[in-house]
Scaffold this motif. Structure first.
Motif, PDB file in Angstrom:
ATOM      1  N   MET A  15       0.837  -1.168   0.000  1.00 13.87           N
ATOM      2  CA  MET A  15       0.000   0.000   0.000  1.00 13.87           C
ATOM      3  C   MET A  15       0.887   1.239   0.000  1.00 13.87           C
ATOM      4  O   MET A  15       1.737   1.402   0.877  1.00 13.87           O
ATOM      5  CB  MET A  15      -0.873  -0.017   1.252  1.00 13.87           C
ATOM      6  N   GLN A  16       0.702   2.083  -0.970  1.00  9.56           N
ATOM      7  CA  GLN A  16       1.519   3.285  -1.068  1.00  9.56           C
ATOM      8  C   GLN A  16       0.876   4.419  -0.297  1.00  9.56           C
ATOM      9  O   GLN A  16      -0.346   4.554  -0.247  1.00  9.56           O
ATOM     10  CB  GLN A  16       1.704   3.690  -2.526  1.00  9.56           C
ATOM     11  N   LYS A  17       1.743   5.234   0.278  1.00  8.52           N
ATOM     12  CA  LYS A  17       1.289   6.390   1.035  1.00  8.52           C
ATOM     13  C   LYS A  17       0.874   7.494   0.065  1.00  8.52           C
ATOM     14  O   LYS A  17       1.579   7.769  -0.910  1.00  8.52           O
ATOM     15  CB  LYS A  17       2.439   6.867   1.929  1.00  8.52           C
ATOM     16  N   VAL A  18      -0.258   8.112   0.313  1.00  7.43           N
ATOM     17  CA  VAL A  18      -0.718   9.203  -0.542  1.00  7.43           C
ATOM     18  C   VAL A  18       0.015  10.469  -0.115  1.00  7.43           C
ATOM     19  O   VAL A  18      -0.072  10.897   1.025  1.00  7.43           O
ATOM     20  CB  VAL A  18      -2.244   9.396  -0.411  1.00  7.43           C
ATOM     21  N   ARG A  19       0.756  11.032  -1.042  1.00  8.76           N
ATOM     22  CA  ARG A  19       1.538  12.226  -0.769  1.00  8.76           C
ATOM     23  C   ARG A  19       0.699  13.460  -1.075  1.00  8.76           C
ATOM     24  O   ARG A  19      -0.068  13.464  -2.030  1.00  8.76           O
ATOM     25  CB  ARG A  19       2.806  12.253  -1.625  1.00  8.76           C
ATOM     26  N   PRO A  20       0.839  14.514  -0.290  1.00  4.26           N
ATOM     27  CA  PRO A  20       0.079  15.735  -0.593  1.00  4.26           C
ATOM     28  C   PRO A  20       0.607  16.413  -1.860  1.00  4.26           C
ATOM     29  O   PRO A  20       1.800  16.363  -2.153  1.00  4.26           O
ATOM     30  CB  PRO A  20       0.312  16.610   0.637  1.00  4.26           C
ATOM     31  N   LYS A  21      -0.297  17.045  -2.584  1.00  3.89           N
ATOM     32  CA  LYS A  21       0.111  17.748  -3.796  1.00  3.89           C
ATOM     33  C   LYS A  21       0.678  19.117  -3.470  1.00  3.89           C
ATOM     34  O   LYS A  21       1.559  19.606  -4.149  1.00  3.89           O
ATOM     35  CB  LYS A  21      -1.081  17.885  -4.743  1.00  3.89           C
ATOM     36  N   HIS A  22       0.133  19.749  -2.449  1.00  6.97           N
ATOM     37  CA  HIS A  22       0.577  21.081  -2.049  1.00  6.97           C
ATOM     38  C   HIS A  22       0.917  21.037  -0.561  1.00  6.97           C
ATOM     39  O   HIS A  22       0.055  20.751   0.267  1.00  6.97           O
ATOM     40  CB  HIS A  22      -0.502  22.124  -2.307  1.00  6.97           C
ATOM     41  N   LEU A  23       2.171  21.314  -0.258  1.00  6.83           N
ATOM     42  CA  LEU A  23       2.598  21.287   1.141  1.00  6.83           C
ATOM     43  C   LEU A  23       2.204  22.577   1.838  1.00  6.83           C
ATOM     44  O   LEU A  23       2.457  23.672   1.334  1.00  6.83           O
ATOM     45  CB  LEU A  23       4.111  21.112   1.237  1.00  6.83           C
ATOM     46  N   ASP A  24       1.589  22.458   2.999  1.00  2.00           N
ATOM     47  CA  ASP A  24       1.288  23.616   3.831  1.00  2.00           C
ATOM     48  C   ASP A  24       2.405  23.709   4.867  1.00  2.00           C
ATOM     49  O   ASP A  24       2.426  22.975   5.850  1.00  2.00           O
ATOM     50  CB  ASP A  24      -0.066  23.458   4.504  1.00  2.00           C
ATOM     51  N   LEU A  25       3.362  24.618   4.634  1.00  2.00           N
ATOM     52  CA  LEU A  25       4.544  24.709   5.480  1.00  2.00           C
ATOM     53  C   LEU A  25       4.220  25.138   6.905  1.00  2.00           C
ATOM     54  O   LEU A  25       5.013  24.914   7.808  1.00  2.00           O
ATOM     55  CB  LEU A  25       5.565  25.666   4.855  1.00  2.00           C
ATOM     56  N   THR A  26       3.050  25.742   7.109  1.00  2.00           N
ATOM     57  CA  THR A  26       2.683  26.149   8.470  1.00  2.00           C
ATOM     58  C   THR A  26       2.223  24.966   9.315  1.00  2.00           C
ATOM     59  O   THR A  26       2.201  25.058  10.532  1.00  2.00           O
ATOM     60  CB  THR A  26       1.566  27.212   8.435  1.00  2.00           C
ATOM     61  N   LYS A  27       1.860  23.857   8.676  1.00  2.00           N
ATOM     62  CA  LYS A  27       1.375  22.692   9.410  1.00  2.00           C
ATOM     63  C   LYS A  27       2.450  21.626   9.626  1.00  2.00           C
ATOM     64  O   LYS A  27       2.228  20.667  10.342  1.00  2.00           O
ATOM     65  CB  LYS A  27       0.181  22.072   8.691  1.00  2.00           C
ATOM     66  N   ILE A  28       3.607  21.793   8.999  1.00  2.00           N
ATOM     67  CA  ILE A  28       4.686  20.817   9.144  1.00  2.00           C
ATOM     68  C   ILE A  28       5.413  21.088  10.453  1.00  2.00           C
ATOM     69  O   ILE A  28       5.836  22.202  10.736  1.00  2.00           O
ATOM     70  CB  ILE A  28       5.664  20.894   7.961  1.00  2.00           C
ATOM     71  N   ARG A  29       5.548  20.053  11.284  1.00  2.00           N
ATOM     72  CA  ARG A  29       6.261  20.181  12.548  1.00  2.00           C
ATOM     73  C   ARG A  29       7.608  19.471  12.434  1.00  2.00           C
ATOM     74  O   ARG A  29       7.666  18.244  12.389  1.00  2.00           O
ATOM     75  CB  ARG A  29       5.448  19.575  13.693  1.00  2.00           C
ATOM     76  N   LEU A  30       8.654  20.276  12.395  1.00  2.00           N
ATOM     77  CA  LEU A  30       9.997  19.713  12.304  1.00  2.00           C
ATOM     78  C   LEU A  30      10.488  19.278  13.674  1.00  2.00           C
ATOM     79  O   LEU A  30      10.214  19.955  14.678  1.00  2.00           O
ATOM     80  CB  LEU A  30      10.972  20.767  11.768  1.00  2.00           C
ATOM     81  N   PRO A  31      11.245  18.200  13.750  1.00  2.00           N
ATOM     82  CA  PRO A  31      11.896  17.856  15.019  1.00  2.00           C
ATOM     83  C   PRO A  31      13.050  18.827  15.276  1.00  2.00           C
ATOM     84  O   PRO A  31      13.483  19.568  14.402  1.00  2.00           O
ATOM     85  CB  PRO A  31      12.398  16.428  14.786  1.00  2.00           C
ATOM     86  N   TRP A  32      13.549  18.828  16.502  1.00  2.00           N
ATOM     87  CA  TRP A  32      14.636  19.748  16.886  1.00  2.00           C
ATOM     88  C   TRP A  32      15.850  19.646  15.979  1.00  2.00           C
ATOM     89  O   TRP A  32      16.418  20.674  15.595  1.00  2.00           O
ATOM     90  CB  TRP A  32      15.026  19.532  18.348  1.00  2.00           C
ATOM     91  N   PRO A  33      16.302  18.445  15.614  1.00  2.90           N
ATOM     92  CA  PRO A  33      17.455  18.395  14.695  1.00  2.90           C
ATOM     93  C   PRO A  33      17.176  19.058  13.345  1.00  2.90           C
ATOM     94  O   PRO A  33      18.060  19.674  12.760  1.00  2.90           O
ATOM     95  CB  PRO A  33      17.717  16.896  14.531  1.00  2.90           C
ATOM     96  N   GLY A  34      15.951  18.968  12.860  1.00  2.06           N
ATOM     97  CA  GLY A  34      15.600  19.629  11.609  1.00  2.06           C
ATOM     98  C   GLY A  34      15.631  21.145  11.737  1.00  2.06           C
ATOM     99  O   GLY A  34      16.086  21.857  10.836  1.00  2.06           O
ATOM    100  N   LYS A  35      15.149  21.650  12.865  1.00  2.00           N
ATOM    101  CA  LYS A  35      15.175  23.096  13.111  1.00  2.00           C
ATOM    102  C   LYS A  35      16.612  23.603  13.187  1.00  2.00           C
ATOM    103  O   LYS A  35      16.940  24.656  12.647  1.00  2.00           O
ATOM    104  CB  LYS A  35      14.425  23.429  14.400  1.00  2.00           C
ATOM    105  N   VAL A  36      17.471  22.839  13.869  1.00  2.00           N
ATOM    106  CA  VAL A  36      18.881  23.230  13.982  1.00  2.00           C
ATOM    107  C   VAL A  36      19.541  23.211  12.609  1.00  2.00           C
ATOM    108  O   VAL A  36      20.339  24.102  12.283  1.00  2.00           O
ATOM    109  CB  VAL A  36      19.620  22.313  14.985  1.00  2.00           C
ATOM    110  N   SER A  37      19.195  22.238  11.793  1.00  2.00           N
ATOM    111  CA  SER A  37      19.772  22.154  10.454  1.00  2.00           C
ATOM    112  C   SER A  37      19.362  23.358   9.601  1.00  2.00           C
ATOM    113  O   SER A  37      20.195  23.958   8.918  1.00  2.00           O
ATOM    114  CB  SER A  37      19.324  20.855   9.778  1.00  2.00           C
ATOM    115  N   ILE A  38      18.102  23.727   9.649  1.00  2.00           N
ATOM    116  CA  ILE A  38      17.640  24.877   8.873  1.00  2.00           C
ATOM    117  C   ILE A  38      18.275  26.162   9.399  1.00  2.00           C
ATOM    118  O   ILE A  38      18.715  27.016   8.626  1.00  2.00           O
ATOM    119  CB  ILE A  38      16.107  24.950   8.887  1.00  2.00           C
ATOM    120  N   LEU A  39      18.344  26.314  10.722  1.00  2.00           N
ATOM    121  CA  LEU A  39      18.974  27.507  11.287  1.00  2.00           C
ATOM    122  C   LEU A  39      20.465  27.557  10.972  1.00  2.00           C
ATOM    123  O   LEU A  39      21.041  28.639  10.845  1.00  2.00           O
ATOM    124  CB  LEU A  39      18.741  27.569  12.796  1.00  2.00           C
TER     125      LEU A  39
END
Length: 125
Positions: free
Chosen positions: A1-25
């Motif tokens: 069963m394949q996961k249905v991927r969203p067509k349009h990402l809503d960046l305000t609803k994505i919750r990054l983990p702490w390592p992801g936040k540190v990477s972006i910063l």
């Protein structure tokens, strides 16, 4: 069963983990340092040209808005340094466990903010 991927990402609803936040910063701080370095080098060159220009540069650096920008440069340097050390450790396969990675990411944020406060207080007072 394949996961249905969203067509349009809503960046305000994505919750990054702490390592992801540190990477972006880390990337943001690197860009800030890259863009700010020519300005800082130009200011250094001006300040070394004559005592009168040095005095005007010193007066320019006392403006509250300029102090805020300089505090941002201090944070960018401290965060980039701390996150860079963390990433070097990860490249050496140290701290790659999930709990350790989250803990070191939070530590990078705290340490960089503390170092920014200390250096900002010493250098900008």
């Amino acid at each position: 069963m394949q996961k249905v991927r969203p067509k349009h990402l809503d960046l305000t609803k994505i919750r990054l983990p702490w390592p992801g936040k540190v990477s972006i910063l880390h990337r943001v701080s690197g860009v800030a340092l890259f863009l700010g370095l020519p300005f800082l080098l130009y200011l250094l060159q001006l300040s070394l040209s004559s005592p009168e220009v040095y005095a005007s540069c010193k007066q320019f650096l006392t403006h509250p808005l300029v102090k805020l920008v300089m505090l941002g440069f201090i944070w960018a340097f401290m965060h980039h340094l701390c996150a860079g050390i963390r990433f070097l450790a990860l490249d050496l396969h140290k701290g790659i466990q999930l709990h350790t990675a989250r803990t070191t990411a939070k530590a990078v944020l705290v340490i960089s903010l503390v170092l920014t406060a200390v250096l900002g207080g010493v250098l900008l007072s």
